[in-house]
Motif scaffolding. Structure first.
Motif, PDB file in Angstrom:
ATOM      1  N   ARG A 402       1.017  -1.257  -0.022  1.00 11.26           N
ATOM      2  CA  ARG A 402       0.209   0.078  -0.244  1.00 11.26           C
ATOM      3  C   ARG A 402       0.664   1.022   0.081  1.00 11.26           C
ATOM      4  N   GLN A 403       0.359   1.744  -0.858  1.00  9.28           N
ATOM      5  CA  GLN A 403       1.324   3.579  -0.809  1.00  9.28           C
ATOM      6  C   GLN A 403       0.371   4.524  -1.243  1.00  9.28           C
ATOM      7  N   PHE A 454      -6.076   6.643  -1.141  1.00  9.54           N
ATOM      8  CA  PHE A 454      -6.378   8.589  -1.397  1.00  9.54           C
ATOM      9  C   PHE A 454      -6.522   8.102  -3.042  1.00  9.54           C
ATOM     10  N   THR A 455      -7.319   7.659  -3.891  1.00  9.08           N
ATOM     11  CA  THR A 455      -7.020   7.069  -4.729  1.00  9.08           C
ATOM     12  C   THR A 455      -8.282   8.417  -5.745  1.00  9.08           C
ATOM     13  N   ARG A 456      -7.814   9.228  -6.707  1.00  8.74           N
ATOM     14  CA  ARG A 456      -8.790   9.726  -6.211  1.00  8.74           C
ATOM     15  C   ARG A 456      -9.500  10.345  -8.402  1.00  8.74           C
ATOM     16  N   SER A 457      -8.631   9.667  -9.472  1.00  5.46           N
ATOM     17  CA  SER A 457      -8.871   9.268 -10.283  1.00  5.46           C
ATOM     18  C   SER A 457      -8.460   8.242 -10.768  1.00  5.46           C
ATOM     19  N   LEU A 478       0.629  -7.074 -11.744  1.00 10.70           N
ATOM     20  CA  LEU A 478      -0.366  -5.998 -10.746  1.00 10.70           C
ATOM     21  C   LEU A 478      -1.716  -6.135 -10.838  1.00 10.70           C
ATOM     22  N   ASP A 479      -2.141  -6.925  -9.735  1.00 12.10           N
ATOM     23  CA  ASP A 479      -3.580  -6.291  -9.855  1.00 12.10           C
ATOM     24  C   ASP A 479      -3.325  -4.933  -8.809  1.00 12.10           C
ATOM     25  N   VAL A 480      -3.555  -3.798  -9.047  1.00 16.94           N
ATOM     26  CA  VAL A 480      -4.095  -2.154  -8.875  1.00 16.94           C
ATOM     27  C   VAL A 480      -5.286  -2.157  -8.050  1.00 16.94           C
ATOM     28  N   ILE A 481      -5.691  -1.715  -7.042  1.00 21.20           N
ATOM     29  CA  ILE A 481      -6.611  -1.527  -6.322  1.00 21.20           C
ATOM     30  C   ILE A 481      -6.451  -0.038  -5.994  1.00 21.20           C
ATOM     31  N   PRO A 482      -8.033   0.109  -6.051  1.00 22.62           N
ATOM     32  CA  PRO A 482      -7.827   2.201  -5.782  1.00 22.62           C
ATOM     33  C   PRO A 482      -8.367   1.634  -4.353  1.00 22.62           C
ATOM     34  N   LEU A 483      -8.081   2.436  -3.266  1.00 22.04           N
ATOM     35  CA  LEU A 483      -8.486   2.519  -2.085  1.00 22.04           C
ATOM     36  C   LEU A 483      -9.646   4.252  -1.748  1.00 22.04           C
ATOM     37  N   PHE A 484     -10.772   4.274  -2.027  1.00 23.29           N
ATOM     38  CA  PHE A 484     -11.450   4.782  -1.247  1.00 23.29           C
ATOM     39  C   PHE A 484     -12.109   5.786  -0.082  1.00 23.29           C
ATOM     40  N   THR A 486     -11.973   9.467   1.683  1.00 19.75           N
ATOM     41  CA  THR A 486     -12.692  10.178   2.183  1.00 19.75           C
ATOM     42  C   THR A 486     -14.590  10.266   1.240  1.00 19.75           C
ATOM     43  N   GLY A 487     -14.886  11.268   2.016  1.00 19.98           N
ATOM     44  CA  GLY A 487     -16.607  11.211   2.068  1.00 19.98           C
ATOM     45  C   GLY A 487     -16.157  11.170   0.203  1.00 19.98           C
ATOM     46  N   GLU A 488     -16.108  12.235  -0.317  1.00 24.24           N
ATOM     47  CA  GLU A 488     -15.765  12.847  -1.928  1.00 24.24           C
ATOM     48  C   GLU A 488     -15.188  11.303  -2.827  1.00 24.24           C
ATOM     49  N   ASP A 489     -14.484  10.890  -2.476  1.00 27.03           N
ATOM     50  CA  ASP A 489     -13.868   9.370  -2.556  1.00 27.03           C
ATOM     51  C   ASP A 489     -14.540   8.814  -3.162  1.00 27.03           C
ATOM     52  N   LEU A 490     -15.015   8.122  -2.242  1.00 32.54           N
ATOM     53  CA  LEU A 490     -15.977   7.245  -1.827  1.00 32.54           C
ATOM     54  C   LEU A 490     -17.730   7.360  -3.314  1.00 32.54           C
ATOM     55  N   GLU A 491     -17.823   9.007  -2.973  1.00 34.49           N
ATOM     56  CA  GLU A 491     -18.929   9.252  -4.510  1.00 34.49           C
ATOM     57  C   GLU A 491     -18.796   8.855  -5.469  1.00 34.49           C
ATOM     58  N   ARG A 492     -17.036   9.596  -5.830  1.00 32.68           N
ATOM     59  CA  ARG A 492     -16.471   9.483  -7.348  1.00 32.68           C
ATOM     60  C   ARG A 492     -16.371   8.040  -8.004  1.00 32.68           C
TER      61      ARG A 492
END
Length: 865
Positions: A402-403, A454-457, A478-484, A486-492
């Motif tokens: 994780r990074q 903190f994946t944003r896009s 690699l299986d690159v996994i987005p971690l959402f 914040t509230g805004e990131d979860l919505e996106r």
């Protein structure tokens, strides 16, 4: 309290009391007892809290420290007594004819009884997966030396409860007193900082002592539920469905001590432990499998395998054959054990190239036994070893990296600039090289998941793939996994996944994995940002949206739940949480983080570990049944408008509090926030950056510090305002009561808040909050506490907190007075430190008292962060 538990608590407490007298004389025990009686009297309203404070303030700091140590040790002993009682209860339930509630057989029975039951059951078993991921998140406040000391006490208590003869019982009691005295004299907190490999080795204890042996028992339980008469005499109907994961040694988000070398060493430590375990198990089964060729002849496949082994290793096979003449099955298993040892020792001539090779050998032995009519031997212990290899491979746990997304962004920019890379960027690339090395050594499964905080896009995902591609032929899979988070990131999140489908690297990986994709949801930071109520609903909405997106795009989606141990970080009973998920979001797969003290609470003892995994399995199987999903859909449609109004008001109340000018400084003053770092309970810094604001404060110290103040604010704050907003200030609770009875999500939300409130104490919390000298903030928090407590009880219909949860209520009520004692001791130290102490020696004593009490409160409340 049940009599067996009362007996154990009294026995251990009396032995501790005798030890206190031996150590510090009767006066020490008298002081401990005075405080014990005082806090109980204060709980009953017989004396004021000020009298308890006066008693504590009258002691020297040395005496106060001794009393704090006594209560902390008492909690450790009480905890293990309760653990023994849980095991007793599980064993008693296991003797009953009916399936134990929330067990695997209970789930199988329910699915079978539904329409199309057998077909539905077969589908559920085929897709079943439970993936617990151990993390080094620092919430385990006990030293490893303390944990092992407690384990020795536990072993002796278990032997004593088994009903030995008089002489043996007397000796066990002597040894028990010796161990309790040793525990009392052992330093209760660490005085050196943990490093990441210490954390790896600590987690290995749970594998060595429990998990390796428990997993095949769990599979056997499922197999027996599917076919009670045939299990152990036919090919198994249960498949290996547990996959162990780990972030320990791989999670470098904000932890500068986790390096590429640490990640490599972590995998090697894991491999050492699993290969030793497999070698021991294979050798033991081989020694026991003394079937003779005349009664159980070898199959042609086994004879050919032995002949090939003799060609490759004539000396080894001749030696085995000499010790086991005419016992071909035994010979081949002992040969396999030698090959596992060679794999661990990296002897290329003899080593297995992969766990699949070992599985092939074990399958030959199993098939030969079955062909010879020895079905019980084939599908008994040999099958259990096969399950262990299928579960753990040669790597034990799938190590995940994780990074933070910003780190990848900076590294990529430096690569493109052509300038020399910074140390951080070099480290990022070296980590990817190590992942490639791990895959060559142990296979892709051992380490392929790369979590982006903190994946944003979709660009944050593309950056990792681009960095990996820059390594050319040395690039890892690699299986690159987005971690959402914040509230805004979860919505996106759905939009980000849509963008990911446009990435060539993602499309290639989807093609290779059968269109499987994983997404991680962060419970901790969303709760710290939105408050517990709004975060719960935002996470539910995200699950619902992602499930719909996956169905529309023919994606097999696994949601990875980043839950903590505490209620303020998504904790609580796992099986109830699973059944409260959005319909369709589980789909037979449940992946979740297991953190800190939760690892040892859930996996520290074989029976408890088995019960926990069975409860999770039960919930995962039932979550996809029509009855559960239909109920959730109807309730969500009916009560979601109500929940939205609750969420809006709850979020407004929470944000109003934490956005108050000077809140962060006030929080640091009223709690031992800054001092917690001195516990040295983990290698990771408490903050992602050097700033002192709330934004960069990690969720664990945020929750840990509030727990110590007895406010437990992250578990309930804002809910009262939300409930008041839809109930005319609490005067009309009818619709809320209906929602509580009909909607599992809403019920879980209120039940978790109720548990958090039960572990709070208003009177003591008021003293902590007063240290901040901001009466308006104290009044705001306490008013919300009163509002939340009143309305939660009103909606649930309970006269008192946890009224309907007998076991938990008993545990909380048993502990609360003793936690009060430690809180009073902690308040003495905290108040003096906040007032300012010029004398360095006195300050050192106060800090030691504070940290001792922090350790004790953590032991008393059990889920701290």
């Amino acid at each position: 309290m049940p009599e067996p538990l009362r007996r154990d608590v009294r026995l251990l407490g009396a032995m501790l009391g005798d030890g206190l007298v031996e150590y510090g004389g009767q006066a020490l025990l008298d002081d401990v007892e005075r405080l014990r009686h005082a806090v109980i009297a204060a709980r009953r309203g017989e004396i004021a809290g000020a009298e308890v404070a006066a008693l504590v303030d009258g002691w020297s700091l040395e005496r106060a420290g001794q009393v704090a140590r006594a209560f902390t040790v008492y909690f450790h002993l009480t905890n293990l007594a309760e653990e023994h009682h849980r095991i007793r209860t599980l064993r008693e339930r296991d003797t009953e004819d009916a399936a134990v509630p929330s067990s695997v057989p209970a789930a199988v029975e329910r699915i079978r009884a539904s329409e199309g039951g057998e077909e539905r059951l077969a589908e559920a078993i085929a897709g079943l997966e439970f993936h617990p991921v151990f993390t080094a998140h620092p919430t385990e406040a006990r030293r490893r030396a303390v944990v092992t000391s407690i384990q020795r006490v536990s072993d002796l208590l278990g032997q004593l409860n088994a009903g030995p003869g008089a002489a043996e019982a007397a000796d066990l009691e002597r040894r028990l007193r010796e161990e309790i005295d040793l525990l009392w004299r052992t330093a209760l907190r660490r005085h050196t900082q943990m490093d990441p490999l210490d954390e790896v080795r600590t987690a290995m204890a749970a594998f060595d002592e429990t998990i390796f042996r428990t997993v095949p028992e769990i599979y056997r339980s499922l197999d027996a539920a599917l076919d009670p008469e045939g299990t152990g005499t036919r090919p198994p109907k249960a498949r290996a469905y547990v996959r162990l994961g780990s972030w320990i040694g791989g999670d470098r988000d904000g932890n500068p001590y986790v390096t590429a070398r640490v990640t490599r060493d972590a995998v090697m430590i894991q491999a050492e432990h699993v290969l030793r375990a497999l070698e021991t198990a294979c050798a033991r089964i081989g020694r026991e499998l003394t079937v003779h060729a005349s009664t159980t002849p070898a199959s042609p496949a086994l004879r050919e395998a032995l002949a090939a082994a003799r060609t490759a290793q004539p000396g080894l096979i001749d030696g085995v054959a000499k010790r086991s003449p005419d016992e071909p099955h035994r010979q081949y298993l002992l040969y396999a054990a030698a090959r596992i040892a060679a794999t661990r020792e990296r002897d290329a001539d003899l080593a297995y190239g992969s766990p699949d090779e070992l599985l092939s050998d074990l399958t030959i032995v199993r098939g030969s036994l079955a062909d010879a009519g020895a079905a019980r031997l084939a599908y008994g212990r040999v099958q259990q070893l096969i399950w262990q290899v299928e579960t753990f491979g040669f790597h034990l746990a799938e190590l995940e990296i994780r990074q933070h997304s910003e780190v990848h962004e900076r590294t990529l920019a430096e690569l493109k600039s052509g300038e020399p890379l910074s140390e951080m960027s070099e480290e990022v690339l070296e980590t990817l090289r190590v992942v490639a090395w791990i895959q060559r050594r142990f296979g892709v499964r051992a380490c392929s998941r790369y979590v982006v905080s903190f994946t944003r896009s979709a660009g944050d995902i593309a950056a990792v793939h681009e960095l990996a591609a820059s390594l050319g032929d040395n690039a890892p899979v690699l299986d690159v996994i987005p971690l959402f988070e914040t509230g805004e990131d979860l919505e996106r999140a759905p939009a980000v996944l849509e963008g990911m489908l446009g990435l060539p690297a993602v499309r290639r990986r989807l093609a290779e994995t059968g269109r499987r994709l994983e997404v991680m949801l962060g419970y901790s930071d969303s709760a710290k940002q939105l408050g517990p109520t709004s975060a719960t609903l935002r996470l539910y909405d995200t699950q619902e949206a992602l499930t719909s997106w996956a169905a529309a795009n023919d994606i097999t989606l696994t949601l990875f739940h980043g839950r903590g141990g505490s209620l303020g970080r998504g904790g609580g009973p796992a099986n109830r949480a699973i059944l409260a998920q959005a319909p369709g979001s589980v789909a037979g797969r449940f992946k979740v983080t297991e953190q800190g003290e939760v690892i040892f609470a859930r996996y520290g003892h074989q029976q408890i570990a088995r019960r926990h995994v069975e409860q999770v399995t039960n919930a995962v199987l039932l979550a996809d049944t029509g009855a559960v999903q239909d109920r959730a859909r109807r309730a969500a449609a009916r009560y979601r408008p109500l929940a939205d109004k609750i969420s809006d008001a709850a979020r407004a109340a929470f944000r109003s509090l934490i956005e108050t000018d000077g809140f962060a400084a006030w929080f640091a003053r009223v709690s031992p926030l800054e001092e917690i770092a001195e516990l040295r309970i983990g290698s990771r810094p408490a903050r992602r950056k050097a700033a002192r604001g709330l934004e960069d404060l990690r969720a664990i110290p945020w929750v840990f510090a509030w727990t110590q103040t007895r406010v437990n604010l992250p578990g309930w704050y804002g809910l009262g305002s939300g409930l008041a907003a839809v109930s005319d200030g609490g005067r009309d609770l009818d619709e809320l009561r209906e929602a509580y009875g009909a909607w599992p999500l809403f019920a879980a939300l209120l039940d978790n808040a109720e548990m958090s409130l039960a572990k709070s104490d208003r009177a003591i919390a008021e003293r902590y909050l007063a240290l901040g000298e901001r009466p308006e903030l104290s009044e705001t928090v306490l008013a919300e506490y009163d509002r939340t407590r009143t309305l939660v009880l009103g909606v649930t219909g309970h006269e008192r907190l946890l009224e309907n949860r007998k076991v938990l209520s008993r545990a909380v009520e048993l502990r609360n007075p003793y936690v009060d004692a430690l809180s009073h001791l902690q308040l003495r130290a905290l108040a003096a430190l906040r007032a300012g102490v010029a004398d360095e020696t006195e300050r050192d004593h106060l800090e030691e008292l504070l940290l001792l009490s922090v350790n004790g409160v953590a032991a008393g409340l059990q889920n701290t962060g």
